[in-house]
Scaffold this motif. Structure first.
Motif, PDB file in Angstrom:
ATOM      1  N   SER A  44       0.831  -1.212   0.000  1.00  0.00           N
ATOM      2  CA  SER A  44       0.000   0.000   0.000  1.00  0.00           C
ATOM      3  C   SER A  44       0.863   1.259   0.000  1.00  0.00           C
ATOM      4  O   SER A  44       0.564   2.230  -0.702  1.00  0.00           O
ATOM      5  N   ASP A  70      -4.973   1.565   5.110  1.00  0.00           N
ATOM      6  CA  ASP A  70      -4.693   1.934   3.732  1.00  0.00           C
ATOM      7  C   ASP A  70      -5.379   3.248   3.385  1.00  0.00           C
ATOM      8  O   ASP A  70      -4.803   4.111   2.737  1.00  0.00           O
ATOM      9  N   GLU A 116      -4.277  -3.982  -5.655  1.00  0.00           N
ATOM     10  CA  GLU A 116      -3.442  -4.541  -4.584  1.00  0.00           C
ATOM     11  C   GLU A 116      -4.097  -5.755  -3.947  1.00  0.00           C
ATOM     12  O   GLU A 116      -5.242  -5.702  -3.513  1.00  0.00           O
TER      13      GLU A 116
HETATM   14 MG   LIG Z   1      -1.934  -3.051   2.018  1.00  0.00          MG
END
Ligand SMILES: [Mg+2]
Ligand SMILES: Nc1nc2c(ncn2[C@@H]2O[C@H](COP(=O)(O)OP(=O)(O)OP(=O)(O)O)[C@@H](O)[C@H]2O)c(=O)[nH]1
Length: 314
Positions: A58, A94, A143
């Motif tokens: 992240s 995040d 992600e």
């Molecule tokens: Mg992450």
């Protein structure tokens, strides 16, 4: 009033969010939505970011977003979390880390958590990416946490896969064990501000290979903490993108073939088990099996031929 898909095509953030929720919940409208948007997809560069938990995926995505914004690109991030519950702390974290981008109208960030059936998250992520692609984002980061066989098969969603590792993991064997060597196009050894990164890059260097499209895997050192190495990472991504050329179509085709096969087989399996549950011949075959009057393979081929299907021969 414009339709939801028209608003998505105009890049309306509210509409994009609603559209992603629609595919996420697989509600009554999602198929229409995807079918209306599908012909407008295909131009985004889809970058998969994966790797073991906590390696800095992240953090790196945050920096990559910044780099691509500096190039004037519109950027979207899809953080797919296959393990944590809907309100998982990691996702919240995040969000906080991405806060600096949250006021930029050309950056869109969305987290998705796991729910529903197996394979559901891959399907949902694929459709969410399609919405972002149709909405005109130039680069879409996806992600996922890569721990061996994860539910989200990032290779089947992304154009390029960046595997993020870190020195503390020990050595490159970790990556190999987790099946990450096969899926990575670029290996980013993050946290190079900590000791041991050079050794990881060196060891990786000995096991890098060239894929069937002729791309030679690369390993590079980055530090999200110090913002170092990210220019090299962007350069590698762009080089990869440039190398895709015609093979982008080839890879996309492969992904679509997989998707179509998967959809059709799933549908056949579901439809068939529904029919079999109401089929008396099926019941009597089970009875014969129990009484040892028929063997399973013969029973299977009998029932399959009834439905115009073939039992595969070896
Ligand atoms: Mg992450
Ligand atoms: N020392 C150091 N720490 C870093 C670096 N990059 C990230 N971190 C820290 O590592 C931790 C995990 O970072 P994240 O970016 O959340 O990692 P992640 O891979 O997205 O984590 P998950 O999504 O939970 O798997 C955080 O505490 C970061 O501050 C780095 O380059 N150096």
């Amino acid at each position: 009033l414009p339709s939801l898909s028209e608003s998505v095509l105009r890049g309306d953030r509210n509409a994009i969010s609603r559209a992603i929720s629609s595919v996420e919940n697989e509600d009554a409208n999602y198929r229409t939505l995807v079918s209306e948007l599908y012909s407008h997809t295909g131009s985004a560069f889809i970058v998969g970011i994966t790797g073991p938990p906590g390696t800095g995926k992240s953090s790196l995505v945050g920096l990559l977003v910044k780099k691509y914004r500096e190039k004037g690109k519109r950027v979207a991030v899809l953080a797919v979390d296959p393990t944590s519950p809907i309100s998982g702390g990691a996702i919240l974290g995040d969000r906080v880390r991405m806060l600096e981008h949250s006021l930029d109208p050309d950056v869109y960030i969305r987290s998705m958590a796991s729910r529903g059936s197996e394979g559901g998250l891959s399907r949902v992520s694929r459709n969410a990416v399609r919405i972002l692609d149709a909405a005109g984002f130039d680069v879409i980061f996806v992600e996922t946490v890569g721990i061996g066989q994860t539910e989200v098969d990032i290779v089947r969603i992304a154009d390029v896969v960046v595997v993020v590792l870190m020195p503390e993991l020990g050595d490159e064997i970790q990556a190999a064990k987790a099946g990450l060597m096969e899926i990575g196009d670029i290996f980013a050894v993050n946290k190079s501000d900590l000791p041991g990164a050079d050794k990881v890059v060196y060891n990786l260097g000995t096991i890098l290979s060239t894929n069937d499209a002729g791309w030679r895997q690369v390993a590079l050192k980055v530090s999200a903490k110090r913002s170092s190495g990210t220019d090299d990472l962007v350069e590698a991504l762009e080089k990869y993108r440039g190398s895709l050329g015609e093979s982008k179509v080839y890879r996309a085709r492969k992904r679509l073939v997989d998707e179509l096969l998967e959809k059709v087989s799933e549908a056949i399996a579901r439809d068939l088990s529904k029919r079999l549950s109401q089929d008396q011949e099926f019941d009597s075959l089970v009875e014969k099996l129990v009484r040892l009057q028929i063997d399973p393979d013969t029973a299977a081929s009998e029932i399959l031929s009834k439905y115009y299907l073939h039992f595969p021969s070896n």
